[in-house]
Design a protein around this motif. Structure first.
Motif, short mmCIF file in Angstrom:
data_model
loop_
_atom_site.label_atom_id
_atom_site.label_comp_id
_atom_site.label_asym_id
_atom_site.label_seq_id
_atom_site.Cartn_x
_atom_site.Cartn_y
_atom_site.Cartn_z
N SER A 172 -2.58 54.73 -89.63
CA SER A 172 -4.04 54.62 -89.55
C SER A 172 -4.55 54.66 -88.11
N SER A 190 -9.07 59.92 -91.08
CA SER A 190 -9.77 60.48 -92.24
C SER A 190 -8.81 61.41 -92.99
N ARG A 202 -8.11 55.96 -102.40
CA ARG A 202 -9.37 55.51 -101.76
C ARG A 202 -9.36 53.99 -101.56
N GLU A 203 -8.90 53.25 -102.56
CA GLU A 203 -8.88 51.78 -102.44
C GLU A 203 -7.94 51.34 -101.34
N ARG A 204 -6.75 51.96 -101.29
CA ARG A 204 -5.79 51.57 -100.25
C ARG A 204 -6.27 52.01 -98.87
N ALA A 205 -6.87 53.18 -98.77
CA ALA A 205 -7.36 53.68 -97.48
C ALA A 205 -8.45 52.79 -96.92
N SER A 206 -9.25 52.21 -97.80
CA SER A 206 -10.34 51.36 -97.32
C SER A 206 -9.80 50.14 -96.60
N THR A 207 -8.64 49.63 -97.01
CA THR A 207 -8.06 48.47 -96.34
C THR A 207 -7.50 48.83 -94.97
N GLY A 233 -9.01 51.22 -93.10
CA GLY A 233 -10.11 51.79 -92.32
C GLY A 233 -10.06 53.30 -92.24
N LYS A 284 -11.20 56.92 -93.69
CA LYS A 284 -12.26 57.55 -94.47
C LYS A 284 -11.66 58.58 -95.42
#
Length: 853
Positions: free
Chosen positions: A471, A476, A519-524, A526, A528
């Motif tokens: 990350s 993104s 999407r859920e894991r990526a949000s943790t 940061g 996009k």
């Protein structure tokens, strides 16, 4: 297909016409002998010796209270108590949030889920004891009851057009015989869980990863854990028979049901996993029905094709998973639709009586696939139960064929399996089981296990370093492709990226899609996430231009009843991959039914495959991409370089298995894009020099040990594989055979683990037709590596001495463990190395006799 027409025998009287008399008391003098008391099946190590929960008080209560009203009140009380417990557990803090042992960023909301009722696996009776009880019970059966044991019945029809069949029945049903304690057999389909076939039942069971995904884990303990959970869901739904597992070894890469088969393309892998699966299910009080016996390796013309196969290929390549199932104690075997060497499988004496019951020693019963019975005489050829109902197996037809003894023998086999699994001790509903079928058996622990199993079956095929995603450098990413947000099919017969279609499909209304999971894991982290779900290459390129990394989700769909047209991914996804992989680092995620062609493999940065992973597919992908779990999966098949590197489905009514054993990695001509056993890790390992273990350090015929060291940059584990090369094989035998696999413990950087392979005499043998059995030849090498082509170390197995005829062919081979291993040659003089004799003859005891050719 499990869609049968109205019973053609409707209106006929049940039982046997007047004037025909059953004489079960004559069994002993008619040649039907009880099995010896000392005949005992070896229980798998997973079957613990502890006794199951005591149920005698419930049985006694049920005996006292015969009325249906009283039983309903009792069941309602149990359900009410369970609901109160579930409500209390769901409201407690411990029941919500992240599950114990869950991967980072993954959580399960337990609201609306049932509680998992885990009990100690039940202990089984020996086959001999169960058979003796069954013979005694057969003497108390009426004519009608005997017939009810050798044929099923379908759910009654309703007059309403909206709901043709009555609720509460199962795909297969037999009648209960209450005065003998023989329960109704309630059979339900399964390849990835309990099939939800009743109206309104969708969403009450778990959609598990398919058997081919489980095979990709190469993890017997995990397979057993999943199998036990599926067994509990069956039991919770009132069923006591699972129509599975399917264990056929793949032959045709485009096979429409390849996703159902636990063996993949290898008999040894299948046998190991089957031995874990069956005791786990049956330990939950659910009988397994191993299918489809035999040579049912394609769907094209499956109802009438004639598979012609020789003895060596049958025993070497296609029989071992079935034999392992029998050794593991399977209660029943399902015969297939097709013909074998000119005779339908369900009335094939050589297949059912000679090979299955005699040579393999099967003591349970054989049931037909649905509408796969073709004649009444099948009862004398080895078929014990006609399903789904009695068309050929009727009293009138049996009378005409003088099949009285065969019918009673078949009934005894059915009762034997019931008694061995102690199903007669269970408090069980009789169809219609309305309340049981309405019950929600999904639990938080099952969903967590489904996620764990899907992650373990994920195979990393290629990685240039882009995975796991960092990350700090990847801010993104784009998720592209029609399969990225596909829902599960509401029509079980069409399938989806998460589960193949057909009789065993479990519909999942709440599947975690790849897009949702990523999407859920990526949000943790940061990161996009953008997405595009169409197949327009211009729009896909526009999205790709805006992100650091592109994830393309591709899938194949297939179902029972038809084979795939080709091995390409569906819906123009190949074109999408070609377009974006030259623009941005691209990761291809494959949700496949079996083998897939990857023409763009050298263009993309990474490729991962998950055979239909069930409802937790999205979370499994997320854990792989972000490195929350290490990629443990290994291919149980090959991914071919082209269509020509596979066996294609035959369109002919009759065909020969002319390739013999030369399928998959055993073929000298097939080229693999990704070979059998292949799968990458996020670290790397060094394989130490192997050594032979002797004396007290080895309890098997031969033991080989090697040291594995983590020389990479991350902790991880390695799946070490052992292949045997038979240097003095016959032309019909393949070069390499998988004969062992073992996963190391998780190794820290620089950590080491010793892996030991213990080979049995059977492991070291090949099937030789001229002796009608397994023979250990001379000249064996152990190849140890990370796949069938990535061999890191080799070691020769030293023979006690070498004996050969003048032409160099093996003539005799003796060892302390196997007296006469092989006699073969042209009749030349026997040449024995004097040095070998001097070294090894003193090891032989006085009772070990040589039989010279």
């Amino acid at each position: 297909l499990k869609r049968s027409p109205a019973d053609p025998q409707a209106g006929l009287r049940m039982g046997v016409p007047g004037g025909w008399r059953w004489r079960p008391e004559t069994l002993m003098r008619q040649g039907v002998q009880p099995m010896p008391e000392d005949v005992r099946m070896e229980e798998a190590s997973l079957m613990r010796e502890s006794k199951p929960p005591h149920v005698s008080s419930l049985v006694s209560w049920s005996t006292i209270c015969h009325s249906r009203t009283c039983l309903v009140v009792f069941l309602a009380s149990i359900l009410a108590l369970a609901s109160m417990c579930s409500l209390w557990l769901s409201s407690s803090p411990a029941s919500k949030g992240r599950s114990t042992g869950s991967m980072s960023g993954f959580s399960i909301d337990a609201q609306g889920l049932a509680t998992d009722e885990v009990t100690a696996p039940r202990t089984m009776l020996s086959w001999g004891e169960a058979n003796a009880r069954a013979i005694k019970a057969a003497g108390m059966l009426t004519e009608k009851e005997t017939l009810s044991l050798v044929r099923g019945f379908s759910a009654p029809y309703n007059k309403s057009e909206t709901e043709k069949r009555q609720r509460g029945y199962y795909i297969g049903n037999t009648a209960a015989i209450n005065h003998l304690g023989i329960p109704a057999l309630k059979m339900q389909d399964s390849h990835n869980g309990f099939r939800t076939s009743d109206p309104g039942e969708v969403g009450t069971t778990t959609q598990w990863p398919c058997p081919l995904a489980l095979a990709s884990s190469w993890d017997e303990a995990l397979v057993a854990e999943v199998a036990a959970a599926i067994g509990r869901e069956f039991r919770g739904k009132g069923a006591n028979v699972m129509l599975g597992p399917a264990v056929n070894v793949h032959r045709v890469a485009r096979g429409g049901r390849n996703f159902e088969y636990l063996s993949g393309e290898d008999p040894f892998l299948g046998a190991r996993l089957v031995r874990a699966f069956i005791p786990a299910v049956q330990g939950e009080g659910v009988m397994t029905v191993v299918k489809h016996f035999a040579f049912n390796e394609q769907e094209t013309n499956r109802k009438f094709i004639d598979a012609n196969i020789n003895e060596a290929t049958a025993w070497e390549l296609y029989y071992p998973p079935f034999q392992a199932a029998i050794e593991a104690g399977a209660g029943a075997v399902m015969c297939s639709f097709n013909q074998v060497n000119g005779t339908y499988a369900c009335s094939n004496h050589d297949l059912l009586n000679r090979d299955l019951k005699k040579k393999m020693g099967f003591n349970g019963f054989v049931m037909s696939d649905w509408l796969a019975t073709h004649k009444t005489d099948a009862i004398t050829e080895g078929l014990d139960m006609e399903m789904p109902q009695g068309h050929w197996f009727t009293g009138e037809r049996f009378l005409q064929g003088n099949s009285e003894i065969a019918v009673v023998n078949a009934a005894v086999r059915v009762i034997t399996s019931v008694y061995r699994l102690r199903l007669d001790e269970d408090v069980s509903c009789e169809p219609p089981c309305i309340e049981e079928r309405r019950r929600n058996v999904r639990t938080a622990s099952h969903l967590d296990l489904a996620r764990k199993a899907a992650a373990a079956g994920t195979i990393l095929l290629r990685n240039n370093g882009v995975l796991p995603l960092d990350s700090n450098s990847v801010r993104s990413l784009a998720v592209i492709g029609w399969a990225a947000n596909a829902s599960d099919s509401s029509d079980a017969w069409h399938g989806s990226p998460y589960a193949g279609g057909g009789s065993g499909h479990v519909v999942a209304p709440s599947v975690v899609t790849p897009l949702a999971g990523i999407r859920e894991r990526a949000s943790t982290a940061g990161v996009k996430v953008l997405h595009y779900l169409g197949d327009n290459t211009y729009e896909a390129e526009q999205i790709a231009a805006q992100v650091d990394v592109v994830v393309v989700v591709a899938a194949t769909l297939t179902a029972e009843g038809w084979d795939r047209r080709n091995l390409s991914v569906d819906h123009r996804t190949n074109t999408l991959i070609w377009k974006v992989c030259s623009q941005k680092p691209t990761i291809a995620l494959l949700e496949s039914s079996g083998a897939v062609l990857t023409p763009w493999r050298n263009c993309v940065s990474a490729i991962a495959n998950l055979f239909h992973g069930g409802e937790q597919t999205g979370n499994a992908w997320a854990s792989l991409l972000f490195g929350d779990t290490e990629p443990k999966g290994r291919l149980p098949i090959i991914f071919p370089d082209s269509e020509t590197d596979t066996v294609i489905p035959s369109m002919d009514a009759g065909f020969h298995y002319s390739e013999g054993m030369f399928t998959s990695y055993r073929s000298p001509t097939f080229k693999a894009a990704y070979p059998f056993g292949h799968g990458l890790s996020y670290t790397s390992f060094q394989f130490g020099r192997p050594r032979l273990l002797v004396g007290p350090h080895c309890s098997a015929a031969v033991c080989v040990r090697t040291m594995i060291t983590n020389v990479g940059s991350r902790p991880g584990s390695e799946l070490v594989q052992a292949y045997l090369r038979f240097k003095r094989k016959r032309p019909s035998h393949a070069k390499l055979f998988l004969r062992g696999f073992c996963r190391t413990q998780v190794l820290q950087l620089g950590g080491r683990d010793a892996v030991t392979f213990a080979f049995t005499e059977r492991d070291l043998s090949l099937y030789w037709v001229d002796v009608g059995g397994w023979v250990r030849p001379m000249g064996i090498e152990v190849h140890i590596g990370a796949s069938s082509t990535d061999i890191r170390q080799r070691i020769a197995i030293l023979e006690p001495f070498v004996a050969s005829d003048g032409g160099g062919c093996p003539s005799l081979l003796y060892s302390k463990d196997a007296r006469l291993e092989h006699q073969h040659g042209t009749g030349g003089d026997l040449n024995v190395s004097p040095r070998a004799l001097q070294r090894h003859l003193p090891e032989l005891t006085a009772d070990e006799t040589f039989a010279w050719r």
